[in-house]
Scaffold this active site. Structure first.
Site, PDB file in Angstrom:
ATOM      1  NE  ARG A 155      -4.245 -20.948 -14.022  1.00  0.00           N
ATOM      2  CZ  ARG A 155      -3.921 -21.079 -15.503  1.00  0.00           C
ATOM      3  NH1 ARG A 155      -2.519 -21.666 -15.555  1.00  0.00           N
ATOM      4  NH2 ARG A 155      -4.385 -20.129 -16.412  1.00  0.00           N
ATOM      5  CD  GLU A 156      -5.255 -16.583  -4.892  1.00  0.00           C
ATOM      6  OE1 GLU A 156      -4.180 -16.007  -4.472  1.00  0.00           O
ATOM      7  OE2 GLU A 156      -5.737 -17.125  -3.925  1.00  0.00           O
ATOM      8  CB  CYS A 261      -6.262 -23.841  -3.274  1.00  0.00           C
ATOM      9  SG  CYS A 261      -7.492 -22.661  -3.653  1.00  0.00           S
TER      10      CYS A 261
END
Ligand code: NAD
Length: 431
Positions: A155-156, A261
């Site tokens: 996850r960013e 995403c």
């Protein structure tokens, strides 16, 4: 320790390259974007990601991490090449494989010895076969190679942590030995390993993202019902999440999902199903609820203010989520566009994403801090739940705003406290 090339130095590629070097491998990371490589070669990350600069510095100092724009510098010595190029949304919602195909062709052109090609990009089911075909067709002479799918779940905002402590790692290939060899590169990590066939690995990624998006649209639908029955969706989600069969994650009602995403992956999965003759009813509903959630948010503001023309609106948070400067498919973009179309004047503040948004959106008054954005504003919209917004001096905000209206797209504040402070406050699903 192995010799690895990483193709693409975006969020996934750069994190992968830096972390693989940190695990002790020798890594050359490659990008066709010369400006990115120039910055990376100065030892500076090209994205904001907590902890990335430290991991990069360690790799560079140890001589285990290098950057290049040339396939001929990265591929000939590599035993493994990770492909982490973008797979953006195509015109009809499908995943556009143009970068994957270019990368496959370039890898084939530079290959000198046996190579395992590892795909990290999120791709439609069967793409590994396409990569294998392109590489096979473009080799100058016969060289053995395998293709392995190793989908990325980071996850960013917590990419380094996620890489180093994954819930699981998935490796899928027609060549089981190659899948095991790629799994071996991560042997220092303590996690569950799943070895599958190629198609199943590719599907695990799409199914995971689609499921998380479904949870978000589900709770947003429940929030809409909560508003009509006078229930508090935040407490409803808490009560649901305590059930171990359900769990608490991804049950935050709000302005909906965004980012590079979920929107494109849910769409690509739905599109792929349709081209195969299956109508994905649930996925369609997930996407529709998500789009509507942004519209409803602005509508809520319009209702409170009685119109938006010439109203000064402070937007707090532009990144699609906290701890990143990524604004791809960020709700803020649709919200600001809609406000501007309705004649509102938009001020904005984000701790990290303003430089990125400035490049793509005009007509916004970018402010140095949340209070500058709020000063004299007719309403404040909370769009991204950055930690610093949790601790704002609310009474100060109330004093400096022209009208004390807060529409909270992330349910960050307590409705009761906000009302006691004298705000006109609207959350999501908290009547
Ligand atoms: P990105 O757009 O940030 O980076 C892609 C990089 O690839 C760019 O720097 C681009 O210049 C480079 N590139 C394009 N074509 C190339 C080529 N032929 N050769 C070398 N470099 C090339 O993308 P990202 O966010 O890192 O995502 C990459 C993939 O990983 C996508 O498929 C995405 O869906 C998936 N993914 C992303 C995340 C995320 O949080 N960003 C998480 C999991 C999976």
């Amino acid at each position: 320790m192995s010799s690895i090339a990483v193709v693409g130095t975006g969020y996934v590629g750069l994190t992968t390259a830096a972390c693989l070097a940190d695990l002790g491998h020798s890594v050359v990371a490659l990008d066709i974007d010369e400006s990115k490589i120039a910055v990376l070669n100065q030892g500076k990350p090209t994205i904001y990601e907590p902890g990335l600069d430290d991991v990069m510095s360690r790799g560079l100092a140890a001589g285990r991490l290098h950057f290049t724009t040339q396939y001929r510098d990265a591929i000939p010595e590599a035993e493994f090449v990770f492909v982490a190029v973008g797979t953006p949304m195509g015109r009809r919602g499908e995943a556009d494989l143009v970068f994957i195909k270019q990368a496959a062709k370039s890898i084939a052109g530079a290959m000198k010895k046996t190579l395992t090609i590892v795909n990290k990009s999120t791709v439609p089911i069967g793409t590994g076969n396409i990569v294998a075909r392109i590489v096979g067709e473009n080799l100058e002479h016969e060289i053995p190679f395998s293709v392995v799918s190793n989908p990325e779940f980071l996850r960013e905002g917590s990419a380094i942590q996620d890489f180093m402590h994954p819930d699981r790692l998935v490796f899928g290939s027609h060549d089981e030995a190659a899948a095991h060899a790629v799994a071996g590169l991560y042997s220092k990590l303590d996690t569950r390993i799943l070895i599958t066939d190629l198609h199943t690995a590719e599907m695990i990624k799409y199914a995971s993202n689609a499921f998380l998006a479904t949870r978000i649209s589900f709770i947003n639908e429940i929030a809409r019902i909560c508003e009509r029955v006078d229930a508090d969706v935040k407490v409803v989600a808490e009560g649901m999440g305590l059930d171990r069969r359900i769990g608490p994650m991804f049950l935050d009602a709000g302005i909906g999902y965004g980012g590079s995403c979920f929107p494109k992956d849910v769409k690509a999965l739905a599109r792929m199903a349709e081209t195969l003759g299956y109508h994905p009813e649930l996925l369609d509903a997930v996407m529709e609820i998500n789009v509507d959630q942004r519209t409803l948010f602005v509508e809520k503001l319009r209702e409170v203010l009685g119109g938006l023309r010439d109203q000064v609106i402070a937007v707090l948070g532009l990144a699609y989520k906290p701890n990143t400067d990524d604004v791809r498919e960020a709700p803020s973009i649709d919200v600001i566009n809609s406000l501007q179309q309705k004649g509102a004047k938009v001020r904005a503040y984000d701790p990290k994403a303003m430089p990125v948004l400035k490049k793509i959106m005009n007509g916004i008054d970018y402010c140095a801090d949340p209070y500058k954005a709020a000063e004299g504003a007719d309403a404040l919209l909370l769009v991204t739940e950055w930690e610093e917004f949790r601790t704002l001096e609310l009474d100060r905000l109330k004093r400096i705003m022209r009208r004390p209206v807060v529409v909270d797209g992330r349910n960050l504040y307590d409705p009761k406290q906000m009302r006691e402070l004298g705000f006109v406050y609207r959350g999501v699903g908290r009547s």
